[in-house]
Scaffold this active site. Sequence first.
Site, PDB file in Angstrom:
ATOM      1  N   ASP A   1      -4.560  -4.423   5.923  1.00 31.56           N
ATOM      2  CA  ASP A   1      -4.885  -5.247   5.016  1.00 31.56           C
ATOM      3  C   ASP A   1      -3.675  -6.075   4.753  1.00 31.56           C
ATOM      4  OD1 ASP A   1      -6.670  -6.271   2.693  1.00 31.56           O
ATOM      5  OD2 ASP A   1      -5.556  -5.017   1.422  1.00 31.56           O
TER       6      ASP A   1
ATOM      7  N   HIS B   1      -2.480  -1.144  -3.393  1.00 34.35           N
ATOM      8  CA  HIS B   1      -3.630  -0.373  -3.312  1.00 34.35           C
ATOM      9  C   HIS B   1      -3.233   0.898  -4.195  1.00 34.35           C
ATOM     10  CE1 HIS B   1      -4.434  -1.746   1.194  1.00 34.35           C
ATOM     11  NE2 HIS B   1      -4.861  -2.674   0.225  1.00 34.35           N
TER      12      HIS B   1
ATOM     13  N   SER C   1       0.762  -1.232   0.005  1.00 35.50           N
ATOM     14  CA  SER C   1      -0.075  -0.186  -0.107  1.00 35.50           C
ATOM     15  C   SER C   1       1.087   1.461  -0.002  1.00 35.50           C
ATOM     16  CB  SER C   1      -0.905  -0.074   1.145  1.00 35.50           C
ATOM     17  OG  SER C   1      -1.779   1.004   1.047  1.00 35.50           O
TER      18      SER C   1
END
Length: 367
Positions: free
Chosen positions: A275, A182, A155
């Site tokens: 996540d 992401h 991310s």
Amino acid sequence: MRIGIVNDSPSAAELLRRLIRASEEHQIAWIARDGAEAVKLCESDLPELVLMDLIMPYMDGAEATRRIMSQTPCPILIVTATVGGNATKVFEALGAGAIDAIDTPKVTGSQNRGQALLLKIQGIDRQNAWKEHFADDIVSKVESTAVKLVLIGASAGGPAALVEVLSALPKDFSPAIIIVQHINRLFAPGLVEWLNGHSNLPVRLACEGASVSSGNVLVAGSDDHLVFKNTRELGYIAEPEENPYRPSVDVFFESAARFFRGAMTGVLLTGMGRDGARGLKTLRDAGYHTIAQDKSTSAVYGMPKAAAALNAASEILPLQKIGPRLRELFGPEAKGTHSKRRGGGSVIGLPARTNLVCYPKESDERG
């Protein structure tokens, strides 16, 4: 358990389907009408148990059992009209690896006399020994020939971290690499172009219906979640819609743990939030090797920190050591430390360096 049914009689197959569904303890994975179809279905969607008939056109149950146990081993219970009347074939199937045999249940009036079969299934479900046996058996048969796989989730700070990892891998690095970063789908093609400029391996967008191929890097390119839809194919799904991370590393890692067969390592890089931590734990619990980036080299120590808290990482490494570690795990001297369980799939994206448009799915032997 997820159960596959193999029976050429529509009435017998329907009886078995209703019996299993009524138990509320098991799910129907698929129904095959002959042994040849069952072999193909086990390749694409391996169930936890197969109920195999014996006398069928195209390929009988004994031959189907032999092929399944050779290619994609799983527990097989012979369920045939009469075990005694088909003794030769029953013993042939048992010799090929089936674990037991039972008569097909019969219906008298409105009374379903299938309790003997359900009890047999419950007994198989309770036997943990076969799970380890088949897991090891599949690794020994599949790992030497199947596509190997590296999963990477990232991310905030991820693009630079991805460059560090990919630039450390040589042109002959054999595993496929699939990246979930992401990023808005509008920026995914630009990320692919940028990574291509720093990677010795071709980087492509992961397209709907694509399949994994050795030595290629595939990047999620949608606001939906990238997943393995079966052992062969990748695709995108909207669910879970409430997941704020899109595409979600957790969702992808968990789908890989469920469907992929072969050597696999999961890597979780820098990023905000949690996540990927749960998904990495799923991979580790399934017996796969997992790596998380350490605090000192993470631009944002969120996702790998959550993974460390869950004990999801087999190793916690500084960024500059992750690429070299992957070379060790998948080099010619590697001894299978990256995979201990069963685990297929593939992704066609775009030709290297010119890959902003996805090609249609290529055909395979299923047509």
